[in-house]
Design a protein around this motif. Structure first.
Motif, short mmCIF file in Angstrom:
data_model
loop_
_atom_site.label_atom_id
_atom_site.label_comp_id
_atom_site.label_asym_id
_atom_site.label_seq_id
_atom_site.Cartn_x
_atom_site.Cartn_y
_atom_site.Cartn_z
N TRP A 127 55.13 8.75 -125.38
CA TRP A 127 54.44 10.15 -125.59
C TRP A 127 55.07 11.16 -126.61
N ASP A 128 54.56 11.81 -127.40
CA ASP A 128 55.06 12.81 -128.18
C ASP A 128 55.54 13.93 -127.41
N LYS A 129 56.87 14.36 -127.35
CA LYS A 129 57.46 15.26 -126.90
C LYS A 129 56.91 16.81 -127.29
N GLU A 130 56.57 16.78 -128.45
CA GLU A 130 55.76 18.04 -128.73
C GLU A 130 54.59 18.52 -128.29
N THR A 131 53.56 17.28 -128.29
CA THR A 131 52.21 17.59 -127.79
C THR A 131 52.07 17.13 -126.44
N MET A 132 52.97 16.33 -125.73
CA MET A 132 52.80 15.32 -124.78
C MET A 132 51.69 14.59 -124.46
N LYS A 133 51.31 14.09 -125.65
CA LYS A 133 49.98 13.17 -125.65
C LYS A 133 50.67 11.55 -125.99
N PRO A 134 49.85 10.83 -125.31
CA PRO A 134 50.39 9.27 -125.44
C PRO A 134 49.82 8.74 -126.50
N PHE A 135 50.68 7.77 -127.16
CA PHE A 135 50.23 6.83 -128.17
C PHE A 135 49.65 5.80 -127.51
#
Length: 199
Positions: free
Chosen positions: A162-170
Motif C-alpha cells: 500500500w502507498d502510505k501517502e494515498t493508502m491505495k493498494p498496488f
C-alpha cells in the motif's frame, strides 16, 4: 442472498462470470473465462520470479466442470472420478476477508498487509531480500520497487503493498480468467488461480 464482498483494490468481473463449488464434486465454471496452465518460473538464483503461460484449455461447455478431487483422468476437467475416489470433499475456504486480522508491516513509503493463513507457498516474496524487509526499507526507491513487485506477485492475495501517502493498494489488473498453477522450481502442481474478480 448476501451482497458480494469485494476486496479493497479489486473490481468485480461481469455478471456472466461465476464459479460454484459443488458439495461433493467439481468446480462449475460459468461465463467461459480463459483457462490456461501458469508455470512459476525461476530467476537466475532459482527463486520464484514470474508466471509463464502454458497450454490453453476450453471452457466452452456451460458450465465447465473442473476437477476438485484430483482423481480425474481428464484433468483439468471432471470425469466423475470423485464418486469413487478416496478424498475429503468438505469445503475448507475461509469466509473472512483477506484483510481481516492481517498484520501490517510499516515502512518508509509503503505499508504491507500480510494475512499468513492465505499463503500458498508460491515464494514470490523472497527474491532480492524478502518483501517484509524491503517494505521496511521502502524509503529507498529500489527497495520500494521490489517490495511492490514481490507483494503483487502473490497469487493468493496474502500480501498487499500500500502507498502510505494515498493508502491505495498496488494490484495487478487481470481480465477474468483461470490459471492452473504449476511450480517448476520445486516440481509441484498448485491450485486453481481465480483472477479478475470472478466470484
Amino acid at each position: 442472498m448476501s451482497k458480494l464482498k469485494i476486496e479493497t483494490g479489486s473490481s468485480p468481473a461481469g455478471e456472466r462470470f461465476s464459479i460454484t463449488v459443488t458439495e461433493e464434486g467439481p468446480y462449475l465454471v460459468y461465463g467461459r473465462p480463459p483457462l490456461a496452465e501458469q508455470f512459476i518460473m525461476p530467476n537466475e538464483s532459482n527463486e520464484s520470479w514470474y508466471f509463464q503461460q502454458g497450454r490453453l484449455f476450453s471452457t466452452e461447455a456451460e458450465p465447465t466442470a473442473i476437477c476438485r478431487c484430483g482423481a480425474s483422468h481428464r484433468k483439468p476437467y471432471c470425469d466423475g472420478s470423485h464418486e469413487k475416489a478416496n478424498w475429503d470433499p468438505r469445503l475448507t475456504a475461509r469466509p473472512d476477508a483477506l484483510l481481516d486480522d492481517a498484520e501490517v508491516i510499516d515502512g518508509g513509503t509503503l505499508q504491507m498487509t500480510d494475512n499468513e493463513k492465505y499463503c500458498v507457498f508460491a515464494r514470490f516474496c523472497h527474491p532480492h531480500g524478502d518483501a517484509w524487509t524491503l517494505t521496511e526499507a521502502s524509503d529507498d526507491p529500489e527497495a520500494r520497487k521490489l517490495a511492490i513487485r514481490e507483494a503483487s506477485m502473490c497469487p493468493s492475495g496474502r500480501l498487499t503493498a500500500w502507498d502510505k501517502e494515498t493508502m491505495k493498494p498496488f494490484e495487478f489488473r487481470f481480465e477474468p480468467s483461470l490459471g492452473l498453477i504449476e511450480d517448476i522450481t520445486i516440481g509441484a502442481s498448485g491450485g486453481l488461480w481465480i483472477r479478475g474478480g470472478i466470484p
